[in-house]
Design a protein around this motif. Structure first.
Motif, mmCIF file in Angstrom:
data_model
loop_
_atom_site.group_PDB
_atom_site.id
_atom_site.type_symbol
_atom_site.label_atom_id
_atom_site.label_comp_id
_atom_site.label_asym_id
_atom_site.label_seq_id
_atom_site.Cartn_x
_atom_site.Cartn_y
_atom_site.Cartn_z
ATOM 1 N N ARG A 84 -102.381 67.515 -4.438
ATOM 2 C CA ARG A 84 -100.945 67.669 -4.713
ATOM 3 C C ARG A 84 -100.562 69.109 -5.053
ATOM 4 N N ALA A 85 -101.533 69.892 -5.545
ATOM 5 C CA ALA A 85 -101.252 71.288 -5.885
ATOM 6 C C ALA A 85 -101.709 72.245 -4.793
ATOM 7 N N GLY A 86 -102.118 71.712 -3.641
ATOM 8 C CA GLY A 86 -102.585 72.564 -2.554
ATOM 9 C C GLY A 86 -104.076 72.835 -2.654
ATOM 10 N N LEU A 87 -104.515 73.889 -1.972
ATOM 11 C CA LEU A 87 -105.930 74.242 -1.945
ATOM 12 C C LEU A 87 -106.293 75.031 -3.201
ATOM 13 N N THR A 88 -106.695 74.315 -4.233
ATOM 14 C CA THR A 88 -107.180 74.941 -5.453
ATOM 15 C C THR A 88 -108.663 74.645 -5.596
ATOM 16 N N ALA A 89 -109.378 75.510 -6.312
ATOM 17 C CA ALA A 89 -110.814 75.323 -6.484
ATOM 18 C C ALA A 89 -111.115 73.994 -7.172
ATOM 19 N N GLU A 90 -110.351 73.660 -8.198
ATOM 20 C CA GLU A 90 -110.581 72.420 -8.931
ATOM 21 C C GLU A 90 -110.312 71.203 -8.056
ATOM 22 N N GLY A 91 -109.194 71.216 -7.342
ATOM 23 C CA GLY A 91 -108.861 70.086 -6.482
ATOM 24 C C GLY A 91 -109.855 69.920 -5.349
ATOM 25 N N CYS A 92 -110.261 71.029 -4.730
ATOM 26 C CA CYS A 92 -111.222 70.960 -3.622
ATOM 27 C C CYS A 92 -112.581 70.451 -4.093
ATOM 28 N N ARG A 93 -112.987 70.859 -5.280
ATOM 29 C CA ARG A 93 -114.270 70.388 -5.807
ATOM 30 C C ARG A 93 -114.250 68.867 -6.003
ATOM 31 N N ALA A 94 -113.148 68.364 -6.541
ATOM 32 C CA ALA A 94 -113.024 66.916 -6.741
ATOM 33 C C ALA A 94 -113.002 66.179 -5.404
ATOM 34 N N VAL A 95 -112.330 66.742 -4.410
ATOM 35 C CA VAL A 95 -112.270 66.120 -3.089
ATOM 36 C C VAL A 95 -113.654 66.093 -2.447
ATOM 37 N N ILE A 212 -115.800 61.123 11.496
ATOM 38 C CA ILE A 212 -115.548 61.138 10.063
ATOM 39 C C ILE A 212 -115.024 62.514 9.637
ATOM 40 N N ALA A 213 -115.672 63.583 10.118
ATOM 41 C CA ALA A 213 -115.238 64.933 9.759
ATOM 42 C C ALA A 213 -113.813 65.191 10.230
ATOM 43 N N ARG A 214 -113.521 64.781 11.470
ATOM 44 C CA ARG A 214 -112.166 64.974 12.006
ATOM 45 C C ARG A 214 -111.143 64.157 11.213
ATOM 46 N N GLY A 215 -111.520 62.921 10.863
ATOM 47 C CA GLY A 215 -110.618 62.071 10.095
ATOM 48 C C GLY A 215 -110.330 62.644 8.715
ATOM 49 N N PHE A 216 -111.369 63.152 8.046
ATOM 50 C CA PHE A 216 -111.167 63.768 6.742
ATOM 51 C C PHE A 216 -110.202 64.951 6.852
ATOM 52 N N ALA A 217 -110.419 65.774 7.879
ATOM 53 C CA ALA A 217 -109.574 66.955 8.038
ATOM 54 C C ALA A 217 -108.120 66.570 8.302
ATOM 55 N N GLU A 218 -107.905 65.555 9.125
ATOM 56 C CA GLU A 218 -106.531 65.113 9.397
ATOM 57 C C GLU A 218 -105.880 64.559 8.139
ATOM 58 N N LEU A 219 -106.667 63.783 7.361
ATOM 59 C CA LEU A 219 -106.142 63.240 6.104
ATOM 60 C C LEU A 219 -105.747 64.358 5.148
ATOM 61 N N LEU A 220 -106.655 65.301 4.934
ATOM 62 C CA LEU A 220 -106.374 66.389 4.006
ATOM 63 C C LEU A 220 -105.253 67.290 4.515
ATOM 64 N N SER A 221 -105.184 67.503 5.819
ATOM 65 C CA SER A 221 -104.107 68.320 6.380
ATOM 66 C C SER A 221 -102.752 67.664 6.136
ATOM 67 N N SER A 222 -102.701 66.338 6.308
ATOM 68 C CA SER A 222 -101.446 65.622 6.050
ATOM 69 C C SER A 222 -101.046 65.745 4.591
ATOM 70 N N GLN A 223 -102.030 65.603 3.700
ATOM 71 C CA GLN A 223 -101.719 65.695 2.273
ATOM 72 C C GLN A 223 -101.306 67.106 1.880
ATOM 73 N N LEU A 224 -101.934 68.098 2.478
ATOM 74 C CA LEU A 224 -101.518 69.475 2.221
ATOM 75 C C LEU A 224 -100.123 69.742 2.748
ATOM 76 N N LEU A 229 -94.396 70.603 1.586
ATOM 77 C CA LEU A 229 -92.992 70.186 1.636
ATOM 78 C C LEU A 229 -92.417 70.054 0.234
ATOM 79 N N ASP A 230 -93.209 69.460 -0.678
ATOM 80 C CA ASP A 230 -92.757 69.332 -2.060
ATOM 81 C C ASP A 230 -92.523 70.704 -2.682
ATOM 82 N N ARG A 231 -93.441 71.626 -2.386
ATOM 83 C CA ARG A 231 -93.294 72.968 -2.946
ATOM 84 C C ARG A 231 -92.055 73.668 -2.390
ATOM 85 N N GLN A 232 -91.838 73.506 -1.088
ATOM 86 C CA GLN A 232 -90.663 74.120 -0.484
ATOM 87 C C GLN A 232 -89.372 73.511 -1.032
#
Length: 448
Positions: A84-95, A212-224, A229-232
């Motif tokens: 939800r906060a974008g690509l942050t070190a903390e969020g990416c580590r949890a993901v 699986i790798a492609r699916g993860f990337a599409e999921l994370l890209s959508s969430q980003l 959009l929320d930030r804008q």
């Protein structure tokens, strides 16, 4: 662990059971033809057992697939929270910690366009957190396409500080160098980062792991993308507040100061009171309130504005009445949603003579809250009222520009803040006055 593995296991079992059924049917046919009771009984019993095993296997597979689907949904929900906060070190580590058990990889990492933000898994594979991106990662960032890689070139000393493979040393001379998958993360056709999966052997990378790798990337890209959009939207809302602040009428400023100056000669006590109200009014206006405020605070700011205008025009020229549901005073509203409506009434609805009555009402309508600002001023026809809200077929004219901008600004911010069904309604009649009603959906206080 993955749906692909479930499918392979079940497919192999299905083929084996099918072969046994065919052989047993042949034995059953032979026993019947030959009149061999023993062969007939044995084959019949075995066929029943095979059917039982097949049914149990099918149910087991369906149960596994159901659990896999539930796990996928849980992972998707959890990653959305961390992204939800974008690509942050903390969020990416949890993901990464969430995604790694869903693959056959030995490690997983996420990067932005420059560095590795998170790395989870076997410590001897890949670059550590904070390390610059490798050339393979940069290539994916540049072309925006998924690709696999091999770190065999590490033997020639590439990326001595680490890279997309293990750094080989004497203690690991017999270890097979890993291979991996790099998948781009995209937002609005821009590659903003990557997900990298590390494997021990090339044979570990198959269609399932690629999917699986492609699916993860599409999921994370959508969430980003949603996060962006929320930030804008938040930035737009802030800009709109700044725009409202910038619309402070310089004539109002000069007229207020002249009014206060006049009272210093005729009524010094009134002048001091007005100066205090004027100071608070402008401090509240200019301090940049980006967070929602209580409705009661917005109404207080509106009354400060009217106090100054009443001093300027005379208390007999503008009269304010209020009828506010006491339960609604603490509901949160965007700043500058009532005061601009009252200001419009003063600037555009006053007649040359007589008193302008302004009535502010706040009431509940089921789960919604209605805020109405009504006046008995000059009014307007239906076409002008429609134009104020920015109807596509009715562009605002220069004469109503200030009113239209303020009202459309209020309408857009209310719709964004409270969601579908919220907005502004304008009712007016020439010679009778205007009523502007704000509907705030779903914020009515619940009675205990």
């Amino acid at each position: 662990m993955t749906g692909g593995r479930f499918g392979r296991d079940f497919g192999g079992l299905h083929a084996l059971l099918g072969t046994w059924v065919i052989l047993l049917l042949l034995l059953l046919s032979w026993g019947i033809i030959r009149g061999n009771l023993l062969a007939t009984v044995i084959s019949g019993v075995c066929i029943a057992l095979v059917i039982t095993v097949a049914s149990s296997s099918l149910l087991s597979f369906d149960d596994q697939r159901s659990r896999a689907t539930e796990r996928t949904l849980r992972v998707a929900s959890a990653t959305q929270y961390h992204m939800r906060a974008g690509l942050t070190a903390e969020g990416c580590r949890a993901v990464c910690q969430l995604l790694l058990p869903e693959t056959e990889a030995v490690a997983i990492a996420m990067t932005d366009t420059r560095t590795t933000l998170a790395y989870v898994g076997e410590g001897s594979y890949g670059a550590g957190e904070g390390s610059p991106n490798s050339s393979a990662t940069d290539e994916v960032l540049e072309n925006g396409r998924i690709q696999t890689y091999s770190s065999l070139n590490e033997r020639q000393g590439r990326h001595d500080a680490g890279g997309d493979g293990a750094r080989r040393d004497s203690s690991e001379s017999s270890r097979t160098y890993p291979v991996g998958i790099i998948v781009p993360l995209t937002v609005s056709d821009r590659t903003v980062g990557t997900v990298k999966l590390y494997y021990r052997r090339g044979g570990d990378i198959n269609r399932t792991q690629m999917a699986i790798a492609r699916g993860f990337a599409e999921l994370l890209s959508s969430q980003l993308s949603v996060s962006e959009l929320d930030r804008q939207a938040e930035l737009t809302a802030r800009a709109e507040v700044k725009a409202l602040q910038a619309q402070i009428n310089p004539h109002f400023l000069f007229n207020a100061l002249n009014t206060i100056a006049a009272f210093t000669r005729t009524d010094p006590t009134r002048a001091r009171d007005l100066l205090r109200e004027f100071s608070v009014f402008y401090r509240r206006t200019l301090e940049g309130t980006e967070a929602p405020i209580a409705l009661s605070a917005e109404l207080e700011q509106t009354k400060r504005y009217l106090t100054i205008e009443q001093a300027r025009f005379g208390s007999d020229r503008i009269m304010l009445t209020e009828d506010v549901n006491p339960d609604c005073g603490e509901i949160k509203v965007p700043s500058f949603i009532v005061q601009p409506l009252v200001e419009n009434a003063v600037r555009h609805a006053m007649r040359e003579e007589g008193t302008l009555h302004i009535d502010v009402q706040v009431a509940t309508d089921g789960p919604d809250v209605l805020v109405a600002v009504a006046d008995d001023g000059v009014g307007m026809d239906e076409r002008d009222a429609t134009r104020l809200l920015g109807d596509e077929d009715h562009a605002p004219s220069s004469s109503d520009k200030g009113t239209g901008i303020a009202l459309r600004n209020v309408a857009e911010r209310i719709e964004r803040f409270y969601g579908e069904g919220s907005g502004v309604e304008v009712m007016s009649k020439v010679g009778s006055g205007t009523c502007v009603t704000l509907r705030l959906v779903g914020v009515a206080p619940r009675r205990a």
